[in-house]
Scaffold this motif. Structure first.
Motif, mmCIF file in Angstrom:
data_model
loop_
_atom_site.group_PDB
_atom_site.id
_atom_site.type_symbol
_atom_site.label_atom_id
_atom_site.label_comp_id
_atom_site.label_asym_id
_atom_site.label_seq_id
_atom_site.Cartn_x
_atom_site.Cartn_y
_atom_site.Cartn_z
ATOM 1 N N LEU A 87 0.825 -1.210 0.000
ATOM 2 C CA LEU A 87 0.000 0.000 0.000
ATOM 3 C C LEU A 87 0.858 1.259 0.000
ATOM 4 N N HIS B 298 2.560 1.748 -3.330
ATOM 5 C CA HIS B 298 1.593 2.196 -4.336
ATOM 6 C C HIS B 298 1.283 3.679 -4.166
ATOM 7 N N LEU B 299 1.036 4.109 -2.940
ATOM 8 C CA LEU B 299 0.754 5.522 -2.693
ATOM 9 C C LEU B 299 1.923 6.396 -3.130
ATOM 10 N N HIS C 16 0.468 8.004 -6.402
ATOM 11 C CA HIS C 16 -0.347 9.111 -5.905
ATOM 12 C C HIS C 16 0.508 10.205 -5.261
ATOM 13 N N ILE D 100 -9.179 -3.439 3.051
ATOM 14 C CA ILE D 100 -8.663 -2.578 1.990
ATOM 15 C C ILE D 100 -9.762 -1.678 1.429
ATOM 16 N N GLY D 101 -10.974 -2.212 1.292
ATOM 17 C CA GLY D 101 -12.074 -1.408 0.773
ATOM 18 C C GLY D 101 -12.359 -0.195 1.638
ATOM 19 N N ARG E 128 -9.588 2.407 1.191
ATOM 20 C CA ARG E 128 -9.732 3.222 -0.018
ATOM 21 C C ARG E 128 -10.716 4.374 0.223
ATOM 22 N N ARG E 129 -11.826 4.078 0.878
ATOM 23 C CA ARG E 129 -12.814 5.129 1.150
ATOM 24 C C ARG E 129 -12.239 6.179 2.094
ATOM 25 N N MET F 104 -9.057 6.983 2.481
ATOM 26 C CA MET F 104 -8.070 7.779 1.752
ATOM 27 C C MET F 104 -8.755 8.772 0.816
ATOM 28 N N HIS F 105 -9.856 8.370 0.197
ATOM 29 C CA HIS F 105 -10.602 9.284 -0.694
ATOM 30 C C HIS F 105 -11.101 10.488 0.101
#
Length: 215
Positions: free
Chosen positions: A130, A133-134, A138, A199-200, A203-204, A206-207
């Motif tokens: 993770l 990836h960030l 990102h 993980i789901g 993601r929310r 982080m959004h």
């Protein structure tokens, strides 16, 4: 690295177990080649108390200044456990007597009962992937988090934004290391509205965090 008083080795990697697991009572089970110096010491000491200390160094999985995130120590008594490993391997049991952690949150001693009852963070198996990836995908959004720092984040303009590297993530939040001119840096912790369970949900969370930084 498993340290045994009075035991010296030629290569430090001879003290590094190639497998680690924790039993239901909080004891550590460490796998070594059967011919390793640590195994020989534990075998010779059967029936006697052989003290040992497992030292663990936690290194951030991304390139960042001051990359060591923490160190932990588990001290106790070491014995060889036959029949738990494949041929050519030996499992050593380290009965936990005391433990301590010195990390990004500070230093704390951990009681054996608390160590035994601790539950792994739900993101621990995915944290390295993770963070990488960030950092790789990102980076612009990570840099935008400086807008949430107030005066420390300067004006928030693109030309003044700090370099931002995600250094740790867990169910409670994200820690980012902001790098200023040269090697100067500081950490900021961004808490999630609620602890994430998978993980789901991460993601929310982080959004929501990136949306707040963009406002």
């Amino acid at each position: 690295m498993l340290l045994v008083p009075g035991l010296s080795v030629i290569h430090p990697d001879q003290l590094m177990p190639d497998s680690r697991s924790i039993g239901p009572e909080g004891d550590l089970f460490l796998g070594f080649p059967s011919g390793s110096p640590v195994v020989r010491a534990a075998t010779r000491a059967q029936g006697d108390e052989l003290t040992a200390v497992l030292e663990i160094t936690d290194v951030a999985p991304v390139s960042v200044p001051h990359r060591i995130r923490g160190r932990a120590r588990v001290a106790g008594w070491l014995t060889a456990v036959p029949g738990l490993a494949q041929p050519g391997r030996t499992m050593l049991r380290l009965e936990t007597g005391e433990a301590s952690v010195d990390d990004l949150w500070g230093f704390e001693e951990v009681e054996p009962e608390d160590f035994r009852d601790a539950v792994a963070d739900p993101l621990v198996a995915h944290e390295a992937e993770l963070l990488q990836h960030l950092h790789a995908t990102h980076s612009e959004q990570m840099a935008s988090l400086s807008a949430l720092l107030g005066d420390r984040g300067e004006c928030g303009c693109a030309e003044h934004r700090l370099d931002a590297v995600p250094v740790s993530v867990d169910r409670f939040g994200l820690r980012v290391r902001f790098v200023e001119d040269g090697d100067a840096c500081f950490d900021a912790r961004f808490e999630f509205p609620d602890p994430v369970r998978d993980i789901g949900e991460l993601r929310r969370a982080m959004h929501i965090l990136f949306e707040a930084a963009a406002c």
